[in-house]
Each structure stands twice: as C-alpha cells, then as structure tokens.
Design an enzyme around this catalytic site. Structure first.
Site, PDB file in Angstrom:
ATOM      1  N   GLY A 152       1.057  -1.443   0.180  1.00  0.00           N
ATOM      2  CA  GLY A 152       0.179  -0.341  -0.016  1.00  0.00           C
ATOM      3  C   GLY A 152       0.508   1.418  -0.460  1.00  0.00           C
ATOM      4  O   GLY A 152       1.978   1.700   0.939  1.00  0.00           O
ATOM      5  N   ARG A 155       0.899  -5.195  -5.162  1.00  0.00           N
ATOM      6  CA  ARG A 155       0.790  -6.435  -3.951  1.00  0.00           C
ATOM      7  C   ARG A 155       0.969  -7.605  -4.704  1.00  0.00           C
ATOM      8  O   ARG A 155       0.122  -7.329  -5.955  1.00  0.00           O
ATOM      9  CB  ARG A 155      -0.475  -6.305  -3.351  1.00  0.00           C
ATOM     10  CG  ARG A 155      -0.696  -5.243  -2.102  1.00  0.00           C
ATOM     11  CD  ARG A 155      -1.453  -5.281  -1.003  1.00  0.00           C
ATOM     12  NE  ARG A 155      -2.322  -4.082  -0.558  1.00  0.00           N
ATOM     13  CZ  ARG A 155      -1.673  -3.746   0.278  1.00  0.00           C
ATOM     14  NH1 ARG A 155      -0.450  -4.249   0.771  1.00  0.00           N
ATOM     15  NH2 ARG A 155      -2.328  -3.213   0.917  1.00  0.00           N
ATOM     16  N   ASP A 167       4.800  -4.325   6.056  1.00  0.00           N
ATOM     17  CA  ASP A 167       5.541  -5.472   6.586  1.00  0.00           C
ATOM     18  C   ASP A 167       5.148  -6.892   5.709  1.00  0.00           C
ATOM     19  O   ASP A 167       6.581  -7.531   5.473  1.00  0.00           O
ATOM     20  CB  ASP A 167       5.107  -5.966   7.883  1.00  0.00           C
ATOM     21  CG  ASP A 167       3.628  -6.195   7.713  1.00  0.00           C
ATOM     22  OD1 ASP A 167       2.861  -5.977   6.262  1.00  0.00           O
ATOM     23  OD2 ASP A 167       2.808  -6.549   8.791  1.00  0.00           O
ATOM     24  N   THR A 188       4.471   2.569   5.439  1.00  0.00           N
ATOM     25  CA  THR A 188       2.516   2.496   5.431  1.00  0.00           C
ATOM     26  C   THR A 188       2.109   3.962   6.569  1.00  0.00           C
ATOM     27  O   THR A 188       2.891   4.364   7.553  1.00  0.00           O
ATOM     28  CB  THR A 188       3.113   1.031   5.345  1.00  0.00           C
ATOM     29  OG1 THR A 188       1.741   1.171   6.302  1.00  0.00           O
ATOM     30  CG2 THR A 188       3.775   0.560   7.305  1.00  0.00           C
ATOM     31  N   ARG A 205      -5.256  -1.533   9.441  1.00  0.00           N
ATOM     32  CA  ARG A 205      -5.085  -2.881   9.143  1.00  0.00           C
ATOM     33  C   ARG A 205      -5.644  -4.250  10.799  1.00  0.00           C
ATOM     34  O   ARG A 205      -5.903  -3.653  10.530  1.00  0.00           O
ATOM     35  CB  ARG A 205      -3.786  -3.080   8.511  1.00  0.00           C
ATOM     36  CG  ARG A 205      -3.957  -4.418   7.346  1.00  0.00           C
ATOM     37  CD  ARG A 205      -2.983  -4.446   6.373  1.00  0.00           C
ATOM     38  NE  ARG A 205      -1.722  -3.885   7.438  1.00  0.00           N
ATOM     39  CZ  ARG A 205      -0.721  -5.853   7.499  1.00  0.00           C
ATOM     40  NH1 ARG A 205      -1.026  -7.052   7.201  1.00  0.00           N
ATOM     41  NH2 ARG A 205       0.124  -5.740   7.980  1.00  0.00           N
TER      42      ARG A 205
HETATM   43  O1  F6P Z   1      -0.964  -0.561   4.824  1.00  0.00           O
HETATM   44  C1  F6P Z   1      -2.244   0.147   4.130  1.00  0.00           C
HETATM   45  C2  F6P Z   1      -3.632   0.092   3.805  1.00  0.00           C
HETATM   46  O2  F6P Z   1      -3.450   0.888   3.871  1.00  0.00           O
HETATM   47  C3  F6P Z   1      -4.348  -0.514   5.286  1.00  0.00           C
HETATM   48  O3  F6P Z   1      -4.032   0.613   6.274  1.00  0.00           O
HETATM   49  C4  F6P Z   1      -5.095  -1.536   5.379  1.00  0.00           C
HETATM   50  O4  F6P Z   1      -5.956  -1.911   5.854  1.00  0.00           O
HETATM   51  C5  F6P Z   1      -4.668  -1.638   3.349  1.00  0.00           C
HETATM   52  O5  F6P Z   1      -3.839  -0.665   3.184  1.00  0.00           O
HETATM   53  C6  F6P Z   1      -5.608  -1.870   2.545  1.00  0.00           C
HETATM   54  O6  F6P Z   1      -5.122  -2.770   1.340  1.00  0.00           O
HETATM   55  P1  F6P Z   1      -5.773  -2.254  -0.369  1.00  0.00           P
HETATM   56  O7  F6P Z   1      -5.307  -0.834  -0.975  1.00  0.00           O
HETATM   57  O8  F6P Z   1      -4.600  -2.459  -1.127  1.00  0.00           O
HETATM   58  O9  F6P Z   1      -7.134  -1.955  -0.614  1.00  0.00           O
END
Ligand code: F6P
Length: 319
Positions: A11, A72, A103, A125, A171
C-alpha cells in the site's frame, strides 16, 4: 557499491516520493548510480527497471503516492520468482536494493537478503505497524487527514446531536485510531490490541448521555467490527441518531506533511549511508528521534512493536 536499486511496494503512503528522492540524491552525491523499479516486486520480476537521474526526482517531494508505482505481488513468496528477480538485478549490475514499504514488503526484502542479495528496508506505511521504529513514513500525513475528518464530523454531529462512528485504517494496528482520537478529541476509541467489548462501549456512551452529553465521537480501527451494524445497535439502544463513516483510501492520499517529508528524507539518506558502510540486510527505524537500523531478519522474526498504552490511556482519561 556502484549501483543501487529502489522500489516502493505494498500500500502506498505519503512520503514515499520523498524517500525515493533522498535515496537518489544521497547516492548520486556519493557517485553511486540509482535504478528505479516500477510497481514494486512485480516490476522487479518483469525487469521494469530504469536509471534515475537527479531530475527524475525533481518536484516529487510534495506529491503523495509513489511515482515509481506500487503493487501487491503475492507470487513473490515463491523462491523461483525471487530468483528471477535477483537475476534481473544482476543483469543491470545492481549491487543492493532499497525497499520502501510495509511488512509485506519487508518480508520480500528479508527473503532476498536470505538468498544472499543485500536489501535495506525503509518503513513506508500509514499503519505505523512496523517493529523497530516509533514512526513509519506516511503515518503523520494519514493522521492529519483523519483528524481533519473528525473535526468536520464533529461540526455536523454536534449540530444534529448525533453519535458519529469513524472507521480508520491501520490493518491490525490501533495507532492511527488512537492518535486520531486524542488529536480530534474523540470520546471513545476502539483498537484491536485491546479487544472490542460492544456492551461496554454502549454502556460508556449511555453514561455520557446520562451526564448530559448529546453527541459522541467514536474512533474505531478497521476490521474490528461492522461499523454500520454497530451504528444501528447504538442508535436502537441510546435513542440518539448514529452514523458511521468509513474513511477508506482517502487516508492514503494527499501531500505529505513536513514531518513525513523530513522523516522520509532522513531515512532515505541513511539507507545510502548504511550501504556505503558495507551494511546489507538491514531495516531503518527512528527511535527517540535517532535513526537506527536492525537486522531485517531479526526484525521480522523476533522484534515486536510495543503497544502504546500511554496513548490509549490518554484517550480514555481525556474523555
Ligand atoms: O497497509 C496500508 C493499508 O492502507 C491498510 O491500512 C489497509 O488495511 C490496506 O492497506 C488496504 O489495502 P488495499 O489498498 O489493497 O485495499
């Protein structure tokens, strides 16, 4: 060390651009070439690697997101995929890699390090959930976004004598929720580290109403409970209109705060210093305003992020 690579992964977070800029400028000032990898480990595997010049990082310090792109890429868990990635780095003559991310990104850097390829991890992050550092790049900006949202919600919830529930990211880490609760003066905070007792929350809200309060602000970390269902239950119980707001990805965007830009700049330059001093397989942190570095394998396998009890208690005390 003659050539280093840099990538952002997972992210995105505000300040990643400032960190890339610092890596590039610090390295160039020492005569080291820098290569940017597009879209994190995905681009590393696909060999989307390009040389970065001084001007490549002009006008990015103020921009949110990451100009290198991020992704990701679960396939990076496979050793064969990582081996191909290392081959790509070697093909370009890149001696070490700076990985900026959370992480999941650290795990990739750890695995590359274990395969003999030196990496330096920088904590990027908004979640503030990385061991070995008090703050991550992007946390402060996201915190300010959440605080501003709480301020705005307070205006309308006071006018309508409503209860507001604000769901924030993080998270499984309650830092964003706790810090925002204190900064925004929210009455209640719910974080995963402390568990969620719905009956107790409702009782506390009731208690506030009994004391004459006619509105309330609840800050809650994501993944704890369904906030829309919670709003309905609170409304049914208290008789006060209740609305839930899920802030979502708005928290990840925007121009980084000065604090994040400075943190990212310090950490980026420090990563280059570490590599010049012959360190590989390290991750960078900040503790008591001092830059620190740890073994990245040890950080992931053994180090724990302590829960900030003081911040939690403070939000409770100031209610
Ligand atoms: O790790 C950063 C974050 O924004 C978290 O706070 C959240 O749970 C997650 O990424 C959301 O992921 P995505 O952008 O893949 O929906």
């Amino acid at each position: 060390i003659k050539k280093i690579g840099v990538l952002t992964s997972g992210g995105d977070s505000p300040g990643m651009n400032a960190a890339i800029r610092a890596v590039v400028r610090a390295a160039l000032s020492k005569g080291i070439e820098v290569y940017g990898v597009r879209d994190g480990y995905l681009g590393l595997h696909q060999d989307r690697i390009e040389k970065l010049e001084r001007h490549s990082v002009s006008d990015v310090i103020n921009r949110g997101g990451t100009f290198l792109g991020s992704a990701r890429f679960p396939a990076f868990k496979e050793e064969s995929v990582r081996r191909e990635a290392i081959e790509n780095l070697k093909k370009h003559g890149i001696d070490a890699l700076v990985v900026i991310g959370g992480d999941g990104s650290y795990m990739g850097a750890k695995k590359l390090t274990e395969m003999g390829y030196p990496c330096i991890g920088l904590p990027g992050t908004i979640d503030n959930d990385i061991a070995g550092t008090s703050f991550t790049i992007g946390f402060d900006t996201a915190l300010n976004v959440v605080m501003e949202a709480i301020d705005r919600l307070r205006d309308t919830s006071t006018s309508h004598k409503r209860i507001s529930i604000v769901e924030v990211m993080g998270r499984h880490c309650g830092d964003l929720a706790m810090h925002a609760a204190v900064a925004g003066g929210a009455e209640f905070v719910v974080v995963p580290e402390k568990g969620f007792n719905k009956a107790e929350l409702i009782a506390q809200i009731d208690n506030g109403i009994a004391k004459g309060k006619r509105h309330a602000m609840v800050t809650i970390c994501e993944h704890v409970t369904d906030v829309n269902a919670l709003a309905k239950e609170i409304e049914a119980h208290t008789g006060l209109e209740t609305r839930a707001t899920i802030l979502g990805h708005i928290q990840r965007g925007g121009s980084p705060t000065a604090r994040d830009r400075i943190l990212a700049s310090r950490m980026g330059a420090y990563a280059v210093e570490l590599l010049l001093d012959g360190h590989g397989g390290r991750c960078v942190g900040i503790m008591k305003n001092q830059l620190v570095h740890h073994d990245i394998i040890d950080c992931i396998e053994n180090m724990k992020r302590p829960f900030d009890e003081e911040m939690f208690t403070l939000s409770d005390t100031l209610f």
